[in-house]
Design a protein around this motif. Structure first.
Motif, short mmCIF file in Angstrom:
data_model
loop_
_atom_site.label_atom_id
_atom_site.label_comp_id
_atom_site.label_asym_id
_atom_site.label_seq_id
_atom_site.Cartn_x
_atom_site.Cartn_y
_atom_site.Cartn_z
N LYS A 1 -8.75 -0.73 -1.76
CA LYS A 1 -8.41 -0.37 -0.38
C LYS A 1 -7.98 1.10 -0.28
O LYS A 1 -8.44 1.83 0.60
CB LYS A 1 -7.27 -1.26 0.13
CG LYS A 1 -7.69 -2.69 0.47
CD LYS A 1 -6.48 -3.45 1.02
CE LYS A 1 -6.83 -4.86 1.42
NZ LYS A 1 -5.65 -5.59 1.95
N GLU B 1 0.84 -1.20 0.00
CA GLU B 1 0.00 0.00 0.00
C GLU B 1 0.87 1.25 0.00
O GLU B 1 0.58 2.23 -0.70
CB GLU B 1 -0.92 -0.01 1.22
CG GLU B 1 -2.03 -1.05 1.13
CD GLU B 1 -2.76 -1.23 2.44
OE1 GLU B 1 -3.84 -1.84 2.42
OE2 GLU B 1 -2.24 -0.78 3.50
N TYR C 1 -5.89 -3.82 -4.00
CA TYR C 1 -5.17 -2.73 -3.33
C TYR C 1 -5.71 -1.36 -3.73
O TYR C 1 -5.79 -0.45 -2.89
CB TYR C 1 -3.68 -2.82 -3.63
CG TYR C 1 -2.96 -3.82 -2.75
CD1 TYR C 1 -2.55 -3.50 -1.46
CD2 TYR C 1 -2.69 -5.12 -3.22
CE1 TYR C 1 -1.90 -4.43 -0.66
CE2 TYR C 1 -2.04 -6.05 -2.43
CZ TYR C 1 -1.65 -5.70 -1.14
OH TYR C 1 -1.01 -6.62 -0.34
N TYR D 1 -9.47 4.26 1.88
CA TYR D 1 -8.66 5.00 2.85
C TYR D 1 -8.75 6.51 2.60
O TYR D 1 -8.64 7.31 3.54
CB TYR D 1 -7.19 4.60 2.77
CG TYR D 1 -6.89 3.15 3.08
CD1 TYR D 1 -7.83 2.33 3.70
CD2 TYR D 1 -5.66 2.59 2.74
CE1 TYR D 1 -7.55 0.99 3.97
CE2 TYR D 1 -5.36 1.26 3.01
CZ TYR D 1 -6.31 0.46 3.62
OH TYR D 1 -6.03 -0.86 3.87
#
Length: 230
Positions: free
Chosen positions: A203, A161, A200, A207
């Motif tokens: 994700k 990440e 990813y 975030y």
């Protein structure tokens, strides 16, 4: 020192008007009617930004953008285009362009876009503290693998990440090829790794969802555009 603009335009009358208008505002302009030897011209002139007409008689502006981007990954590129279809605009970003302006355009709009790209280019340069990087209302701490949200909550990121965010920051407000991300983070662009990348990306979007000015935009068939403050 005056900002140096490499300007490629085959319409002589329009080119002269734009060149003289920009020069009257303090820019240093090198105008070309063809982009056949574009890399030689870039090397000789060392421009701060390239302004490229898309419709050229010998080589189209998108091809020029790709050529320039390969040799000069951080040089801002602005396309001048009469094309307004979404697929044409995406093609511009996929060709390495940072922005575009539709013909006909006003000199005021052209100058605003030039100055905006120059500002973004300078802010994206590695002048920020390495361990504290603002991303909109977030703060990224790559050395600590942490992302601070607008409400001051802290999220610990995985190594991958963190790598992805660093790549997006390197290409902030311009397109980055999906294949480049896969080869950089995973070492190859296999189907399995490609599916991992999708996870990813999802994700990272979650975030960063609390700031509407920060977006990871999918460019279908190419990659992503990491937009901050646009």
């Amino acid at each position: 020192m005056n900002t140096k603009i490499l300007y490629v335009e085959d319409e002589i009358l329009l080119g002269r008007i734009v060149k003289e208008s920009l020069e009257s505002r303090g820019f240093q302009i090198k105008m070309l009617e063809t982009g056949v030897r574009i890399l030689d011209e870039v090397a000789a002139f060392q421009p701060d930004i390239c302004v490229l007409d898309v419709m050229l008689p010998d080589i189209d502006g998108f091809t020029l953008g790709k050529t320039i981007r390969k040799g000069h990954p951080n040089l801002p590129i602005l396309f001048l285009t009469a094309k307004t279809q979404t697929e044409d605009l995406l093609k511009g970003f996929q060709s390495g362009g940072n922005d575009y302006i539709k013909k006909p355009f006003s000199m005021e709009e052209l100058i605003v876009r030039i100055n905006n790209l120059l500002s973004l280019s300078q802010s994206a340069a590695p002048s920020l503290p390495e361990d504290e990087i603002p991303i909109g209302n977030y703060t990224f701490f790559p050395s600590r693998f942490e992302l601070a949200a607008p409400d001051a909550s802290l999220r610990v990121l995985s190594h991958r990440e963190t790598q992805l965010l660093e790549i997006f920051l390197e290409y902030q407000n311009r397109a980055v090829e999906r294949k480049h991300i896969l080869n950089t983070v995973w070492g190859d662009d296999s189907f399995f790794n490609s599916r991992n990348l999708d996870v990813y990306i999802k994700k990272l979007r979650s975030y960063l969802e609390n700031d509407d000015q920060v977006k990871i935009i999918t460019l279908k068939g190419y990659g992503y555009h990491f937009s901050v403050g646009q």
